[in-house]
Structure formats: structure tokens, C-alpha cells
Design an enzyme around this catalytic site. Structure first.
Site, PDB file in Angstrom:
ATOM      1  N   TRP A 324       2.051 -38.208 -14.484  1.00 54.25           N
ATOM      2  CA  TRP A 324       1.587 -36.862 -14.121  1.00 54.25           C
ATOM      3  C   TRP A 324       1.799 -36.613 -12.636  1.00 54.25           C
ATOM      4  O   TRP A 324       2.100 -35.488 -12.224  1.00 54.25           O
ATOM      5  CB  TRP A 324       0.108 -36.717 -14.468  1.00 54.25           C
ATOM      6  CG  TRP A 324      -0.506 -35.441 -13.976  1.00 54.25           C
ATOM      7  CD1 TRP A 324      -0.479 -34.221 -14.579  1.00 54.25           C
ATOM      8  CD2 TRP A 324      -1.246 -35.250 -12.756  1.00 54.25           C
ATOM      9  NE1 TRP A 324      -1.151 -33.289 -13.823  1.00 54.25           N
ATOM     10  CE2 TRP A 324      -1.625 -33.898 -12.699  1.00 54.25           C
ATOM     11  CE3 TRP A 324      -1.616 -36.109 -11.715  1.00 54.25           C
ATOM     12  CZ2 TRP A 324      -2.366 -33.373 -11.644  1.00 54.25           C
ATOM     13  CZ3 TRP A 324      -2.341 -35.588 -10.657  1.00 54.25           C
ATOM     14  CH2 TRP A 324      -2.722 -34.242 -10.629  1.00 54.25           C
ATOM     15  N   HIS A 325       1.658 -37.653 -11.820  1.00 53.02           N
ATOM     16  CA  HIS A 325       1.802 -37.478 -10.379  1.00 53.02           C
ATOM     17  C   HIS A 325       3.239 -37.210  -9.962  1.00 53.02           C
ATOM     18  O   HIS A 325       3.471 -36.615  -8.905  1.00 53.02           O
ATOM     19  CB  HIS A 325       1.285 -38.717  -9.646  1.00 53.02           C
ATOM     20  CG  HIS A 325      -0.207 -38.793  -9.572  1.00 53.02           C
ATOM     21  ND1 HIS A 325      -0.983 -39.319 -10.582  1.00 53.02           N
ATOM     22  CD2 HIS A 325      -1.087 -38.409  -8.601  1.00 53.02           C
ATOM     23  CE1 HIS A 325      -2.254 -39.251 -10.244  1.00 53.02           C
ATOM     24  NE2 HIS A 325      -2.356 -38.704  -9.054  1.00 53.02           N
ATOM     25  N   GLY A 326       4.205 -37.660 -10.734  1.00 53.20           N
ATOM     26  CA  GLY A 326       5.586 -37.418 -10.339  1.00 53.20           C
ATOM     27  C   GLY A 326       6.569 -38.025 -11.319  1.00 53.20           C
ATOM     28  O   GLY A 326       6.262 -38.989 -12.022  1.00 53.20           O
TER      29      GLY A 326
END
Length: 480
Positions: A324-326
Site C-alpha cells: 500500500w505504501h508504494g
């Protein structure tokens, strides 16, 4: 628009704040509409081309929410699946299309190409917020019939860009209270204090550490061997940079909201004081942890199907949380490491009682637990920051001493790192200082109150931050 910019602090915020309370005296619904429009302007200041995306996303999810609450039980699941699928498809296109195509080319030897995709700022946060809304509609926990109120729920500017990830129940019932449309001066003072402390954390501490972290990880990305001094200097600089960057943003988000009489959920609570990774995730990005627990870990089965399945569910949850962060394998590695850490931490909690050993070892045990947790978190941050897996491994090899002491590519700001460590490890979080979260500090001098001393302290922090704000930098979580 950035919280740490002159135009926000001296133009946008005063106009929006004054307009909200002037209009609130006459008509609370108009004041809510004013705040919703102002929030859309705040978002559009970055790039007006993505305002239609925000509005279409909000309109779609508002409509799907209405359909869900008006449908019978059999249809609700179908509508929910469609709504969640569309949200994930939108997020997947903007955030993961290039990642998937690049990996497919590497795996199958193809040469597929897609146009460069600009990631809309805040898309992860407003997408997760709206997925939570749809699920809560399905569970009968949320219902919104006012389109303007729903737009305000999605776009409310203190949380829009980098969280917290909120539930409908966290925010919208407050706008039905008439007292919030009258300024409450103690709340304004508390909010200004949090805003000042957050600006100081971001502009003075976090931004001062950025150069060292950038230099070290840039050298690793370029293929240069990283010596021990550079590796540890860069890793610690980034460890405290992201801490004070995100802590500063969280303080500012809460402080700004308190100035409007609105209380957002606390999202940050001194995570480097954690005595285990389980404790760390109860303190770091607390609303994301809650989202992953409620909408991913528990639906996967949680801990209801035995310890092995629980550990697998934890690993899956953290890997997806990392992704989700990248869109990069480094984020997958970061999430997998934390999933592994959590499994080990849960096993430790099971092992001690099984051996008849008390968990409490006094302050020496607590100190060792904090040190071990911090070391594990630092190692994971290396993957989080690195441009790719090779760069991360170069930094870790340097930290392990494989390349000798070396010379740092950037000056290690030892004094700033020391100050950051003292604040992070020993002092209470700003939320506790101002009386928002948890017990008040033991030292009375740290308990916030309306007084000349605290006014001078807040003003000093604000002035120092303003002087360092010549070139405002974006918050790190804007990238996620």
C-alpha cells in the site's frame, strides 16, 4: 498545498477558519459546505487536473453507499463487492500499473509499455477511507444522506493528504453538533500549540536530517559501496527523519482540526518507545493499523484458526500494508519483515508463560526490549527508504561492517540525531502533553495549559519553523 508553507499559514488557514465560524453563526449547513469547498481548493492547489478524480470518486462512493443501505441483505454483498472493486481498480491503475507491467516484462521477456502515470496525491488515503465507509454501510454502521456532508467527510483538508484514515463515525457526527460552529478558544489555543510543535518537528528536525539520508541512499542506489559511518548515519538519519516528519504532520492535522472544534483520531503515539513490534504498530500510523486489522486481518481469519494461520494472516496483512505504501519490492520486503517481526513477537509472548517465566523483567528488561525493537525497525526502514533491493542490501552490508568504517557521503548531523533520540525515546508525545491522548506527563512542567510560558514556548517553536521554511518540502507520506 502544504501545511508548512506561508500561503497556507497566512492566507488559506485564516480565511477558511474565519469563514467557517462567521457562516456557522448564521447557518451550520452553509458553514459545512464552505469547509467542503475549501478542502477541495486545498487539494486542487497541488494539481487542479486531479480535482475531478476526487469529486468523481466521492460521488461514486456516495451513490454506492446509498444503494447498499437501501438494498436487501442479499444484494448488499454484491454492491459492496462492486464498489470495493472499482476503488481498488482505480488505486491499482494509478499506483501499480507501471509496477505490474515492469515486472511482467522482466518475467516474460515482453516489451509492454504504458504512458507515464502521475500518482494523484492522497489517493491511497481517500480510497481507503471510502472503502471503510462502504464496508461500514454493509455492516449497518454508517449511513450518509447528505451529499455535501459526504464530500466533507472525504475531502476534509486536515486528513485528506496523509491521514489519519478515518471512519464515517469518527468525523461526521461532530458536524451535527451546533457548538462546533462557535469558536472555543481553549480548543483554538490547544490546536495552535500542536500546529506549532508539528511545524517545528517537520522544519527543524526532520528536514535537517533529510540531506544525510538522501546522500547515503543515493550513493547506494548509484552502486557505490557504503561504509559503516555512512550506512549508520544515513539509516539513523532516515529513521528519525520519517519519525519527526510523520509525527509533525500528525500533530498539525490534529491541531488544525482542533482549531475548528473537530477531533480527529490520534494517529501517532511515540512508537520508538515501544517494547515490541506489536506495541510499535499500536503506536505508529494507528489508524492504518486499525484499518488493516478490521478490513484485512480479521476477514482473513485473524487468530481464530490456530497459531500457524494467525502468523500467515499477519504476514499477508503486513505485506499488503507494505505494498500500500508504494509499488516497489522494497515496500514488500519492509512489510514482510514486519510480518515476520510480529510473528516472532507473538511467539515470544506465548513462550514465556509456557516456560513459567514472568513477562516483566523490570526496567532492564524494558530497556532491552526497546533497544531490540528499535534496531529491528531501523533495519526495516532501510528497505522502506532504498530505491531498490540492491541499494538496501548495500546499506545493510555497510551497517554490518562489510565495507569498513568508510566516510559518510554527507555530514552526519550527530547533534540533531542526539536531540531527536532524546525526544523520541524519553519525552511524552505531543498528544499527551496537550491532554488529547493517554495519561498526562509525570513532569508537571510538560503539561500544557493556557499560560504566558506556554504561549511563549509555542510562539518560539512557530517562529523557528517559519525561519526554516524558505523552501517548504513535502511530507514523506505524501508519496504514499
Amino acid at each position: 498545498m502544504l501545511f508548512n508553507s506561508y500561503i497556507f499559514l497566512f492566507a488559506y488557514l485564516p480565511v477558511v477558519w474565519a469563514g467557517f465560524f462567521v457562516l456557522g453563526r448564521r447557518s451550520p449547513p452553509v458553514a459545512a459546505a464552505w469547509l467542503a469547498v475549501a478542502s477541495v481548493v486545498f487539494y486542487g492547489w497541488w494539481n487542479w487536473a486531479f480535482v475531478p478524480l476526487l469529486l468523481v470518486s466521492a460521488a461514486f462512493n456516495y451513490g454506492m453507499g446509498l444503494v447498499i443501505v437501501r438494498s436487501d441483505q442479499a444484494r448488499r454483498g454484491i454492491v459492496l463487492g462492486l464498489g470495493v472493486g472499482v476503488n481498488l481498480a482505480l488505486l491499482g491503475y494509478f499506483k501499480y500499473a507501471g509496477f505490474l507491467v515492469g515486472n511482467a516484462d522482466a518475467l516474460f521477456g515482453t516489451t509492454w509499455t504504458i504512458p507515464d502515470i502521475v500518482l494523484p496525491i492522497g489517493i491511497s488515503f481517500f480510497t481507503f477511507t471510502q472503502i471503510a465507509f462502504l464496508v461500514d454501510c454493509r455492516r449497518g454502521l454508517a449511513r450518509e444522506v447528505h451529499a455535501v456532508h459526504y464530500l466533507l467527510f472525504v475531502s476534509y483538508f486536515p486528513h485528506l493528504i496523509a491521514g489519519p484514515v478515518i471512519h464515517h463515525a469518527d468525523l461526521m457526527p461532530q458536524f451535527a453538533l451546533r457548538e462546533i460552529y462557535r469558536p472555543q478558544w481553549e480548543n483554538v489555543a490547544r490546536g495552535l500549540t500542536l500546529l506549532s510543535l508539528g511545524l517545528f518537528k517537520k522544519c527543524i528536525i526532520a528536514d535537517s536530517l533529510a540531506g544525510t539520508a538522501d546522500a547515503t541512499f543515493a550513493a547506494a542506489a548509484a552502486g557505490a559501496p557504503v561504509g559503516g559511518l555512512a550506512a549508520w548515519g544515513g539509516a539513523l538519519a532516515y529513521t528519525f527523519q520519517i519519525y519527526f516528519d510523520f509525527s509533525g504532520y500528525s500533530d498539525m492535522a490534529l491541531g488544525l482540526s482542533w482549531m475548528f472544534g473537530i477531533r480527529l483520531p490520534v494517529n501517532f503515539n511515540s512508537p520508538y518507545q515501544a517494547v515490541g513490534v506489536i506495541d510499535f504498530w499500536r503506536r505508529w500510523h494507528m489508524t492504518l493499523s486499525r484499518f488493516l486489522r478490521d478490513y484485512l486481518y480479521i476477514p482473513l481469519g485473524g487468530n481464530r484458526r490456530g497459531s500457524m494461520r494467525r502468523h500467515l494472516n499477519l504476514l499477508i496483512t503486513m505485506v499488503l500494508g507494505g505494498l500500500w505504501h508504494g509499488a516497489n519490492w522494497t515496500f514488500v520486503a519492509w512489510g514482510a519483515l514486519h510480518g515476520l517481526y510480529l510473528g516472532i513477537n507473538h511467539f515470544w509472548h506465548w513462550l514465556l508463560p509456557a516456560l513459567g517465566i514472568r513477562r516483566s523483567f523490570g526496567w532492564p528488561g524494558r530497556l532491552c526490549a526497546q533497544a531490540l525493537t528499535f534496531a529491528a525497525v531501523v533495519v526495516a526502514w532501510v528497505f522502506f527508504r532504498a530505491a531498490d533491493m540492491d541499494a538496501a542490501l548495500r546499506v545493510l552490508r555497510g551497517m554490518a561492517g562489510w565495507n569498513g568504517a568508510g566516510v559518510s557521503p554527507g555530514t552526519v548531523p550527530a547533534a540533531i540525531i542526539l536531540v531527536a533520540a532524546v525526544i523520541a525515546f524519553l519525552l511524552p508525545n505531543a498528544n499527551r502533553i496537550v491532554g488529547i491522548c493517554g495519561p498526562l506527563p509525570r513532569w508537571r512542567i510538560l503539561v500544557w495549559q493556557i499560560s504566558p510560558a506556554w504561549a511563549a514556548f509555542g510562539a518560539g517553536a512557530l517562529v523557528a519553523a517559519l525561519m526554516a521554511m524558505q523552501r517548504p518540502s513535502a511530507f514523506l507520506y505524501f508519496n504514499f
